[in-house]
Design a protein around this motif. Structure first.
Motif, PDB file in Angstrom:
ATOM      1  N   SER A 227      -1.489 -12.770   9.010  1.00 41.90           N
ATOM      2  CA  SER A 227      -1.827 -11.374   9.307  1.00 41.90           C
ATOM      3  C   SER A 227      -0.558 -10.544   9.491  1.00 41.90           C
ATOM      4  O   SER A 227      -0.489  -9.384   9.047  1.00 41.90           O
ATOM      5  N   LEU A 228       0.467 -11.126  10.121  1.00 41.12           N
ATOM      6  CA  LEU A 228       1.734 -10.419  10.284  1.00 41.12           C
ATOM      7  C   LEU A 228       2.421 -10.222   8.927  1.00 41.12           C
ATOM      8  O   LEU A 228       3.012  -9.169   8.667  1.00 41.12           O
ATOM      9  N   SER A 229       2.333 -11.238   8.074  1.00 37.48           N
ATOM     10  CA  SER A 229       2.932 -11.156   6.745  1.00 37.48           C
ATOM     11  C   SER A 229       2.254 -10.070   5.921  1.00 37.48           C
ATOM     12  O   SER A 229       2.928  -9.281   5.236  1.00 37.48           O
ATOM     13  N   HIS A 230       0.921 -10.007   5.991  1.00 35.16           N
ATOM     14  CA  HIS A 230       0.171  -8.973   5.251  1.00 35.16           C
ATOM     15  C   HIS A 230       0.558  -7.585   5.746  1.00 35.16           C
ATOM     16  O   HIS A 230       0.765  -6.650   4.941  1.00 35.16           O
ATOM     17  N   ALA A 231       0.681  -7.443   7.068  1.00 37.87           N
ATOM     18  CA  ALA A 231       1.074  -6.151   7.635  1.00 37.87           C
ATOM     19  C   ALA A 231       2.487  -5.776   7.199  1.00 37.87           C
ATOM     20  O   ALA A 231       2.795  -4.598   6.961  1.00 37.87           O
ATOM     21  N   GLY A 232       3.352  -6.786   7.075  1.00 36.80           N
ATOM     22  CA  GLY A 232       4.705  -6.528   6.614  1.00 36.80           C
ATOM     23  C   GLY A 232       4.733  -5.996   5.194  1.00 36.80           C
ATOM     24  O   GLY A 232       5.542  -5.113   4.856  1.00 36.80           O
ATOM     25  N   ARG A 233       3.848  -6.500   4.340  1.00 33.11           N
ATOM     26  CA  ARG A 233       3.752  -5.984   2.976  1.00 33.11           C
ATOM     27  C   ARG A 233       3.257  -4.535   2.978  1.00 33.11           C
ATOM     28  O   ARG A 233       3.685  -3.719   2.151  1.00 33.11           O
ATOM     29  N   GLU A 234       2.364  -4.217   3.907  1.00 29.55           N
ATOM     30  CA  GLU A 234       1.895  -2.831   4.031  1.00 29.55           C
ATOM     31  C   GLU A 234       3.041  -1.908   4.449  1.00 29.55           C
ATOM     32  O   GLU A 234       3.169  -0.785   3.940  1.00 29.55           O
ATOM     33  N   VAL A 235       3.865  -2.382   5.368  1.00 27.03           N
ATOM     34  CA  VAL A 235       5.025  -1.587   5.795  1.00 27.03           C
ATOM     35  C   VAL A 235       5.969  -1.366   4.613  1.00 27.03           C
ATOM     36  O   VAL A 235       6.470  -0.245   4.400  1.00 27.03           O
ATOM     37  N   ALA A 236       6.201  -2.411   3.815  1.00 32.27           N
ATOM     38  CA  ALA A 236       7.078  -2.289   2.650  1.00 32.27           C
ATOM     39  C   ALA A 236       6.522  -1.274   1.662  1.00 32.27           C
ATOM     40  O   ALA A 236       7.270  -0.468   1.092  1.00 32.27           O
ATOM     41  N   ALA A 237       5.210  -1.302   1.448  1.00 35.97           N
ATOM     42  CA  ALA A 237       4.571  -0.349   0.530  1.00 35.97           C
ATOM     43  C   ALA A 237       4.732   1.080   1.037  1.00 35.97           C
ATOM     44  O   ALA A 237       4.988   2.009   0.249  1.00 35.97           O
ATOM     45  N   GLN A 238       4.604   1.272   2.349  1.00 35.22           N
ATOM     46  CA  GLN A 238       4.796   2.603   2.918  1.00 35.22           C
ATOM     47  C   GLN A 238       6.242   3.065   2.747  1.00 35.22           C
ATOM     48  O   GLN A 238       6.495   4.228   2.425  1.00 35.22           O
ATOM     49  N   GLN A 239       7.169   2.164   2.952  1.00 40.20           N
ATOM     50  CA  GLN A 239       8.577   2.523   2.835  1.00 40.20           C
ATOM     51  C   GLN A 239       8.959   2.869   1.395  1.00 40.20           C
ATOM     52  O   GLN A 239       9.848   3.688   1.168  1.00 40.20           O
ATOM     53  N   GLN A 240       8.273   2.254   0.442  1.00 39.45           N
ATOM     54  CA  GLN A 240       8.553   2.510  -0.966  1.00 39.45           C
ATOM     55  C   GLN A 240       7.747   3.675  -1.529  1.00 39.45           C
ATOM     56  O   GLN A 240       7.852   4.006  -2.710  1.00 39.45           O
ATOM     57  N   GLY A 241       6.910   4.283  -0.680  1.00 35.67           N
ATOM     58  CA  GLY A 241       6.095   5.408  -1.111  1.00 35.67           C
ATOM     59  C   GLY A 241       4.881   5.018  -1.911  1.00 35.67           C
ATOM     60  O   GLY A 241       4.256   5.864  -2.568  1.00 35.67           O
ATOM     61  N   LEU A 242       4.530   3.728  -1.867  1.00 37.36           N
ATOM     62  CA  LEU A 242       3.373   3.253  -2.629  1.00 37.36           C
ATOM     63  C   LEU A 242       2.089   3.318  -1.818  1.00 37.36           C
ATOM     64  O   LEU A 242       1.009   3.028  -2.330  1.00 37.36           O
ATOM     65  N   ALA A 243       2.200   3.690  -0.549  1.00 37.96           N
ATOM     66  CA  ALA A 243       1.022   3.812   0.316  1.00 37.96           C
ATOM     67  C   ALA A 243       1.300   4.902   1.334  1.00 37.96           C
ATOM     68  O   ALA A 243       2.457   5.239   1.623  1.00 37.96           O
ATOM     69  N   GLY A 244       0.241   5.474   1.877  1.00 44.16           N
ATOM     70  CA  GLY A 244       0.393   6.509   2.883  1.00 44.16           C
ATOM     71  C   GLY A 244       0.944   5.949   4.179  1.00 44.16           C
ATOM     72  O   GLY A 244       0.889   4.739   4.435  1.00 44.16           O
ATOM     73  N   ASN A 245       1.489   6.814   5.008  1.00 46.33           N
ATOM     74  CA  ASN A 245       2.065   6.392   6.286  1.00 46.33           C
ATOM     75  C   ASN A 245       1.004   6.308   7.371  1.00 46.33           C
ATOM     76  O   ASN A 245       1.066   6.978   8.396  1.00 46.33           O
ATOM     77  N   GLY A 246       0.003   5.500   7.122  1.00 43.29           N
ATOM     78  CA  GLY A 246      -1.056   5.314   8.111  1.00 43.29           C
ATOM     79  C   GLY A 246      -0.811   4.081   8.953  1.00 43.29           C
ATOM     80  O   GLY A 246       0.263   3.477   8.926  1.00 43.29           O
ATOM     81  N   ARG A 247      -1.817   3.693   9.698  1.00 44.93           N
ATOM     82  CA  ARG A 247      -1.701   2.517  10.551  1.00 44.93           C
ATOM     83  C   ARG A 247      -1.754   1.258   9.693  1.00 44.93           C
ATOM     84  O   ARG A 247      -2.499   1.167   8.728  1.00 44.93           O
TER      85      ARG A 247
END
Length: 389
Positions: free
Chosen positions: A12-32
């Motif tokens: 679950s932490l690893s999946h969340a880390g991928r979400e953070v990476a996507a946000q940092q790269q502009g591939l996802a919104g800056n949500g929770r």
């Protein structure tokens, strides 16, 4: 410990880390992110993994096949330490510190300058927050705000929970530094030294302070670089602790400390620092040069007031007496040169040093190889305490 339970948490932490990476790269919104809160049970799972006798190597090796990325875990925990509530940020720090000290941990997959800075910043913020009188309810649960400290910003009183969590993180860092070297990552060692030395001046919790000194001592090893240079960096920071200053540059802390707290707290910080330096001196002969440099630095950095001169002379004598005769005679030469400088305040210090040295050092005027250090070029006292400092 159930390995599957551990893997579920890390996944679950690893999946969340991928979400953070996507946000940092502009591939996802800056949500929770999906894992934006942590609980005491999560900390317990990681603690059991770190401390219980399990097949750590096999567990680490099985993580990629379980869909777990260590770099993504580090990214998630770093994000939580920076942007989570106080409780979540602290628990992320505790989890991170347990992971990096776990046997067989691929530390380089977790620890870099960015995550180390986030971890240390959180420790410092946790210590300083009670002093700033923050009104953030999420942080007020974990911290106790002292009314006097709100206007002063120097002495931190932590609740037992925050105290325990800070001590745990720092002790885990100390355990890591006893096994893993930072020679190739010198910025981590320097940032750690600066932060933990500051915490020893800010915090009143003995468990946190002792954990800081344990980690600082662990850094004085060849695995982290030159012991001579590291001991100089560490002991230079002790100048402020010994003299009761706000920092090692010589800024007085008197105005920053509440009147009711100042004498008692400053005295306690001084005693702890002197004990630490004594332990450093006994730890290795490679540290003796830095101890001697600290004694000179304390004298030269003492503000021009009688109480500071008294503290400086007493502290310097207590430091010098721990050293071999040759180093002691080097300090006697330093005091003699100090008496000939054009600065009145330094000549006063030399006068006050003389009787203390006569009472402390056996045969201070006996011939010694140190006397050979008195060359024409060395007759003037430099404003720098030593080349090391």
């Amino acid at each position: 410990m159930d390995t599957q339970t551990l893997y579920d948490l890390l996944r679950s932490l690893s999946h969340a880390g991928r979400e953070v990476a996507a946000q940092q790269q502009g591939l996802a919104g800056n949500g929770r992110i999906s894992c934006d809160t942590l609980h005491a049970e999560d900390v317990h799972i990681i603690k059991c993994f770190a401390e219980r006798p399990v097949a750590h190597t096999a567990v680490w090796q099985g993580m990629p096949q379980a869909g777990i990325s260590l770099s993504d875990i580090a990214r998630c925990l770093n994000d939580l330490m920076l942007h989570g509530t106080q409780q979540t940020a602290t628990e992320a720090a505790v989890i991170f510190s347990y992971l990096i000290k776990t046997p067989s941990c691929p530390v380089l997959s977790f620890l870099d300058t960015v995550t180390a800075s986030s971890l240390l910043k959180l420790v410092r913020t946790t210590v300083q927050a009670p002093l700033k009188g923050k009104k953030d309810d999420t942080r007020a649960e974990d911290m106790e705000v002292d009314d006097n400290a709100q206007s002063s910003g120097t002495v931190a009183k932590l609740t037992s929970l925050a105290q325990q969590e800070c001590a745990t993180v720092i002790n885990n860092l100390a355990d890591l530094f006893q096994q893993f070297g930072t020679r190739d990552q010198p910025d981590i060692a320097r940032t750690t030294i600066d932060t933990l030395a500051q915490v020893t001046r800010l915090c009143t919790a003995d468990s946190v302070i002792q954990a800081c000194f344990k980690a600082l001592m662990a850094l004085l090893h060849i695995r982290h670089g030159s012991v001579r240079e590291l001991s100089a960096v560490v002991l230079r920071q002790m100048t402020a602790n010994i003299l009761g200053l706000a920092d090692s540059t010589g800024a007085a802390a008197t105005k920053a400390v509440p009147t009711a707290v100042h004498p008692k707290h400053i005295a306690a910080v001084r005693l702890q620092a002197l004990q630490f330096v004594q332990d450093v001196s006994r730890h290795s002969s490679e540290n003796w040069e830095a101890v001697g440099a600290l004694a000179r630095h304390v004298v030269l950095k003492a503000p021009d007031k009688a109480e500071y001169r008294a503290v400086a002379t007493e502290a310097a004598a207590s430091l010098v007496v721990q050293l071999p005769a040759v180093n002691q005679h080097q300090f006697v030469l330093f005091a003699a040169r100090l008496a000939r400088t054009p600065k009145v305040c330094q000549r006063l210090l030399a006068v006050e040093l003389a009787p203390v040295l006569l009472q402390t050092i056996q045969d201070p005027f006996s011939p010694s190889p140190a006397m050979g250090l008195a060359t024409p070029a060395s007759q003037q006292v430099s404003t720098q305490a030593a080349r090391l400092f």
